[in-house]
Motif scaffolding. Structure first.
Motif, PDB file in Angstrom:
ATOM      1  N   THR A  42      -5.039 103.282 -51.145  1.00  0.00           N
ATOM      2  CA  THR A  42      -5.400 102.652 -52.407  1.00  0.00           C
ATOM      3  C   THR A  42      -6.643 101.823 -52.175  1.00  0.00           C
ATOM      4  N   VAL A  43      -7.558 101.900 -53.120  1.00  0.00           N
ATOM      5  CA  VAL A  43      -8.762 101.092 -53.075  1.00  0.00           C
ATOM      6  C   VAL A  43      -8.693 100.120 -54.256  1.00  0.00           C
ATOM      7  N   GLU A  44      -9.094  98.869 -54.012  1.00  0.00           N
ATOM      8  CA  GLU A  44      -8.931  97.842 -55.028  1.00  0.00           C
ATOM      9  C   GLU A  44     -10.177  96.973 -55.127  1.00  0.00           C
ATOM     10  N   GLU A  47     -13.575  96.469 -52.806  1.00  0.00           N
ATOM     11  CA  GLU A  47     -13.268  96.957 -51.461  1.00  0.00           C
ATOM     12  C   GLU A  47     -13.856  98.361 -51.260  1.00  0.00           C
ATOM     13  N   ALA A 115     -14.499  97.998 -60.456  1.00  0.00           N
ATOM     14  CA  ALA A 115     -14.383  97.063 -59.334  1.00  0.00           C
ATOM     15  C   ALA A 115     -14.496  95.626 -59.828  1.00  0.00           C
ATOM     16  N   GLN A 119      -9.715  96.442 -60.713  1.00  0.00           N
ATOM     17  CA  GLN A 119      -8.844  97.608 -60.839  1.00  0.00           C
ATOM     18  C   GLN A 119      -8.452  98.127 -59.453  1.00  0.00           C
ATOM     19  N   ALA A 120      -7.440  98.971 -59.411  1.00  0.00           N
ATOM     20  CA  ALA A 120      -7.002  99.611 -58.173  1.00  0.00           C
ATOM     21  C   ALA A 120      -6.689 101.070 -58.481  1.00  0.00           C
TER      22      ALA A 120
END
Length: 135
Positions: A42-44, A47, A115, A119-120
């Motif tokens: 997961t990218v949040e 990041e 971003a 959000q993720a």
């Protein structure tokens, strides 16, 4: 005054940890009997989840991105740090021939507006590293 020093120390530690998390890179481990690997995560927020891929001249590198969200993109950088690919659409793929031996880095990120909203999104990357036939 003493309490303020403690708060400042905690803030510095947290800020340093957040900066480190954004720079963290994972090495892609290919199967012992093959030349492919799959990673997911997961990218949040702002990041950038990074993966290191060792590649050599004479191979081709395929990176296939898959995400249910159109917010997810990825880039590929060569061993010198130059960007050789940046996905513009959902579920994109990069196919390239390494021009130099070394570690290529693939970074997964959210598009700027998403971003900024924190959000993720879940993603999956498939890596394929093949030796090209002579000729």
């Amino acid at each position: 005054m003493r309490r303020m020093g403690g708060v400042l120390a905690v803030a510095v530690l947290l800020w340093g940890h957040a900066g480190y998390a954004q720079a963290y890179q994972r090495t892609v481990h290919f199967r012992t009997q093959g030349d492919e690997a799959t990673v997911a995560g997961t990218v949040e927020g702002d990041e950038v989840v990074q993966y290191k891929v060792p590649a050599k001249v004479g191979q081709f590198l395929l990176v296939g991105g898959h995400a249910k969200s159109a917010r997810v993109s990825f880039w590929v950088r060569d061993p010198a740090g130059a960007e050789v690919y940046n996905s513009k659409v959902q579920n994109a793929a990069y196919v390239g021939r390494p021009e130099q031996d070394g570690t290529y880095v693939v970074g997964v990120f959210l598009r700027k507006a998403d971003a900024a909203r924190g959000q993720a999104a879940f993603f999956r990357l498939r890596f394929l590293l093949k030796l090209l036939p002579e000729g």
